[in-house]
Design a protein around this motif. Structure first.
Motif, PDB file in Angstrom:
ATOM      1  N   ASP A 108      52.608 -10.192 -22.226  1.00  0.00           N
ATOM      2  CA  ASP A 108      53.259 -10.936 -21.160  1.00  0.00           C
ATOM      3  C   ASP A 108      52.635 -10.576 -19.807  1.00  0.00           C
ATOM      4  OD1 ASP A 108      54.413  -8.443 -20.604  1.00  0.00           O
ATOM      5  OD2 ASP A 108      56.378  -9.004 -21.367  1.00  0.00           O
ATOM      6  N   GLU A 109      51.814  -9.519 -19.809  1.00  0.00           N
ATOM      7  CA  GLU A 109      50.959  -9.181 -18.677  1.00  0.00           C
ATOM      8  C   GLU A 109      49.652  -8.626 -19.225  1.00  0.00           C
ATOM      9  OE1 GLU A 109      52.687  -6.492 -15.890  1.00  0.00           O
ATOM     10  OE2 GLU A 109      54.481  -7.714 -15.576  1.00  0.00           O
ATOM     11  N   ILE A 110      48.551  -9.095 -18.659  1.00  0.00           N
ATOM     12  CA  ILE A 110      47.220  -8.597 -19.008  1.00  0.00           C
ATOM     13  C   ILE A 110      46.726  -7.823 -17.795  1.00  0.00           C
ATOM     14  CG2 ILE A 110      44.865  -9.231 -19.653  1.00  0.00           C
ATOM     15  CD1 ILE A 110      46.050 -11.911 -20.703  1.00  0.00           C
ATOM     16  N   THR A 111      46.621  -6.503 -17.923  1.00  0.00           N
ATOM     17  CA  THR A 111      46.411  -5.646 -16.759  1.00  0.00           C
ATOM     18  C   THR A 111      45.176  -4.777 -16.914  1.00  0.00           C
ATOM     19  OG1 THR A 111      48.767  -5.565 -16.203  1.00  0.00           O
ATOM     20  CG2 THR A 111      47.408  -3.755 -15.410  1.00  0.00           C
ATOM     21  N   ALA A 112      44.356  -4.754 -15.870  1.00  0.00           N
ATOM     22  CA  ALA A 112      43.212  -3.844 -15.815  1.00  0.00           C
ATOM     23  C   ALA A 112      43.721  -2.455 -15.466  1.00  0.00           C
ATOM     24  CB  ALA A 112      42.204  -4.324 -14.779  1.00  0.00           C
ATOM     25  N   ALA A 113      43.629  -1.527 -16.404  1.00  0.00           N
ATOM     26  CA  ALA A 113      44.262  -0.220 -16.235  1.00  0.00           C
ATOM     27  C   ALA A 113      43.462   0.723 -15.343  1.00  0.00           C
ATOM     28  CB  ALA A 113      44.465   0.434 -17.602  1.00  0.00           C
ATOM     29  N   ASP A 114      42.142   0.546 -15.277  1.00  0.00           N
ATOM     30  CA  ASP A 114      41.307   1.510 -14.574  1.00  0.00           C
ATOM     31  C   ASP A 114      40.442   0.871 -13.490  1.00  0.00           C
ATOM     32  OD1 ASP A 114      39.659   0.168 -16.320  1.00  0.00           O
ATOM     33  OD2 ASP A 114      39.195   1.913 -17.555  1.00  0.00           O
ATOM     34  N   LEU A 115      40.912  -0.238 -12.941  1.00  0.00           N
ATOM     35  CA  LEU A 115      40.199  -0.905 -11.857  1.00  0.00           C
ATOM     36  C   LEU A 115      40.801  -0.453 -10.533  1.00  0.00           C
ATOM     37  CD1 LEU A 115      38.073  -2.997 -10.998  1.00  0.00           C
ATOM     38  CD2 LEU A 115      39.833  -4.763 -11.220  1.00  0.00           C
ATOM     39  N   GLY A 116      40.134   0.490  -9.863  1.00  0.00           N
ATOM     40  CA  GLY A 116      40.695   1.047  -8.645  1.00  0.00           C
ATOM     41  C   GLY A 116      39.936   2.277  -8.217  1.00  0.00           C
ATOM     42  N   ALA A 117      40.641   3.250  -7.668  1.00  0.00           N
ATOM     43  CA  ALA A 117      40.012   4.461  -7.142  1.00  0.00           C
ATOM     44  C   ALA A 117      40.856   5.682  -7.469  1.00  0.00           C
ATOM     45  CB  ALA A 117      39.843   4.345  -5.623  1.00  0.00           C
ATOM     46  N   GLU A 118      40.176   6.777  -7.762  1.00  0.00           N
ATOM     47  CA  GLU A 118      40.850   8.051  -7.905  1.00  0.00           C
ATOM     48  C   GLU A 118      40.975   8.700  -6.534  1.00  0.00           C
ATOM     49  OE1 GLU A 118      42.304   9.366 -10.373  1.00  0.00           O
ATOM     50  OE2 GLU A 118      41.588   8.214 -12.096  1.00  0.00           O
ATOM     51  N   THR A 119      42.153   9.211  -6.204  1.00  0.00           N
ATOM     52  CA  THR A 119      42.378   9.882  -4.930  1.00  0.00           C
ATOM     53  C   THR A 119      43.042  11.229  -5.186  1.00  0.00           C
ATOM     54  OG1 THR A 119      44.636   9.100  -4.497  1.00  0.00           O
ATOM     55  CG2 THR A 119      42.842   7.589  -3.943  1.00  0.00           C
ATOM     56  N   ALA A 120      43.184  12.001  -4.130  1.00  0.00           N
ATOM     57  CA  ALA A 120      43.854  13.291  -4.271  1.00  0.00           C
ATOM     58  C   ALA A 120      45.288  13.132  -4.724  1.00  0.00           C
ATOM     59  CB  ALA A 120      43.796  14.035  -2.935  1.00  0.00           C
ATOM     60  N   GLU A 121      45.879  11.968  -4.422  1.00  0.00           N
ATOM     61  CA  GLU A 121      47.258  11.693  -4.818  1.00  0.00           C
ATOM     62  C   GLU A 121      47.353  11.018  -6.179  1.00  0.00           C
ATOM     63  OE1 GLU A 121      46.058  10.813  -1.692  1.00  0.00           O
ATOM     64  OE2 GLU A 121      46.827  12.736  -0.948  1.00  0.00           O
ATOM     65  N   GLY A 122      46.211  10.712  -6.783  1.00  0.00           N
ATOM     66  CA  GLY A 122      46.211  10.044  -8.072  1.00  0.00           C
ATOM     67  C   GLY A 122      45.475   8.714  -8.024  1.00  0.00           C
ATOM     68  N   ASP A 140      45.938  -2.188  -4.237  1.00  0.00           N
ATOM     69  CA  ASP A 140      46.426  -1.350  -3.148  1.00  0.00           C
ATOM     70  C   ASP A 140      45.328  -1.033  -2.142  1.00  0.00           C
ATOM     71  OD1 ASP A 140      48.794  -1.411  -4.479  1.00  0.00           O
ATOM     72  OD2 ASP A 140      48.922   0.735  -4.876  1.00  0.00           O
ATOM     73  N   LEU A 141      44.084  -1.270  -2.531  1.00  0.00           N
ATOM     74  CA  LEU A 141      42.966  -1.092  -1.617  1.00  0.00           C
ATOM     75  C   LEU A 141      42.670  -2.373  -0.835  1.00  0.00           C
ATOM     76  CD1 LEU A 141      40.551   0.835  -4.029  1.00  0.00           C
ATOM     77  CD2 LEU A 141      42.087   1.817  -2.314  1.00  0.00           C
ATOM     78  N   GLY A 142      43.432  -3.419  -1.157  1.00  0.00           N
ATOM     79  CA  GLY A 142      43.281  -4.678  -0.434  1.00  0.00           C
ATOM     80  C   GLY A 142      42.334  -5.662  -1.059  1.00  0.00           C
ATOM     81  N   PHE A 143      42.051  -5.508  -2.374  1.00  0.00           N
ATOM     82  CA  PHE A 143      41.088  -6.389  -3.021  1.00  0.00           C
ATOM     83  C   PHE A 143      41.671  -6.985  -4.300  1.00  0.00           C
ATOM     84  CE2 PHE A 143      38.678  -2.946  -0.995  1.00  0.00           C
ATOM     85  CZ  PHE A 143      37.913  -3.677  -0.090  1.00  0.00           C
TER      86      PHE A 143
END
Length: 225
Positions: free
Chosen positions: A86-100, A106-109
């Motif tokens: 019911d949702e198809i989600t890219a699990a690892d498309l993003g950035a690793e940060t000190a907070e996780g 969330d990066l605006g893209f």
């Protein structure tokens, strides 16, 4: 759209074994099954090529499936069960940060989630017995309990992980075509244990599922397309 024409469906799997499992049951005019390749990038490129070719020939697709086998998150999605996204989600498309981990949105893209048609998901679940939930797309298959736990912490509704769904969904969205993902669970998500994999059983379950969905698609076309 004329009610006389059958719904045209493109099914994108990763490898020939999955393609053949679907094709054994899902035959007929306007139904095309391809082995689009492993991973979201190749799956997106192959799916986009197939969609473009069909459109240029004047016979565009009405629906795209991402289909194949997958890892399942226990206990909700045990080996042998079917999962419909019911949702198809890219699990690892993003950035690793000190907070996780921070998703790319969330990066605006861009986007990290595509949502298949709700009514179609319900009807496919009813027809096949598939469990509806989030299917994650990963570029690296999970191989540890720690990674599995981290994914579930970020995506509590996740039932399965595979490697192509988000890429197929991106291509479908670019062409304005609805997308759905249907997976048969062949192994648990977590530590890699080849002895626990049941690929043959999962492929058989995939064949059985696609043998039940043609009436669902025709009914959906009449009401939603």
């Amino acid at each position: 759209m004329s009610s006389m024409r059958s719904v045209r469906v493109l099914v994108a799997t990763a490898v020939p074994a999955e393609r053949d499992a679907v094709a054994r049951a899902f035959t007929g005019d306007g139904r095309v099954v391809i082995a689009a390749g492993v991973g979201p990038a190749l799956a997106a490129a192959s799916t986009a090529t197939a969609l473009t070719t069909a459109a240029l020939r004047g016979s565009p697709y009405d629906l795209v499936f991402s289909a194949g086998i997958a890892g399942g998150f226990r206990p909700e999605a045990p080996v042998g069960c079917l999962v419909v996204a019911d949702e198809i989600t890219a699990a690892d498309l993003g950035a690793e940060t000190a907070e996780g981990f921070v998703p790319v949105t969330d990066l605006g893209f861009g986007t990290v989630t595509h949502r298949p048609p709700e009514a179609l998901v319900r009807e496919l679940a009813a027809a096949t017995g598939a469990r509806p939930g989030v299917v994650l797309t990963v570029s690296t298959v999970t191989g540890t309990a720690e990674r599995a736990a981290a994914l579930r912490a970020r995506h509590p509704r996740a039932l399965a992980e595979a490697m192509e769904g988000f890429g197929v969904a991106e291509a479908a969205a670019a062409h304005g075509v609805p997308v759905v993902e249907l997976r048969a669970v062949s192994n648990p998500v977590g530590p890699r244990d080849r002895a626990a994999w049941r690929i043959g059983d999962a492929l058989a379950a995939l064949t059985e599922a696609f043998g039940k969905i043609a009436p669902v698609l025709e009914s959906w076309k009449q009401h939603d397309l």
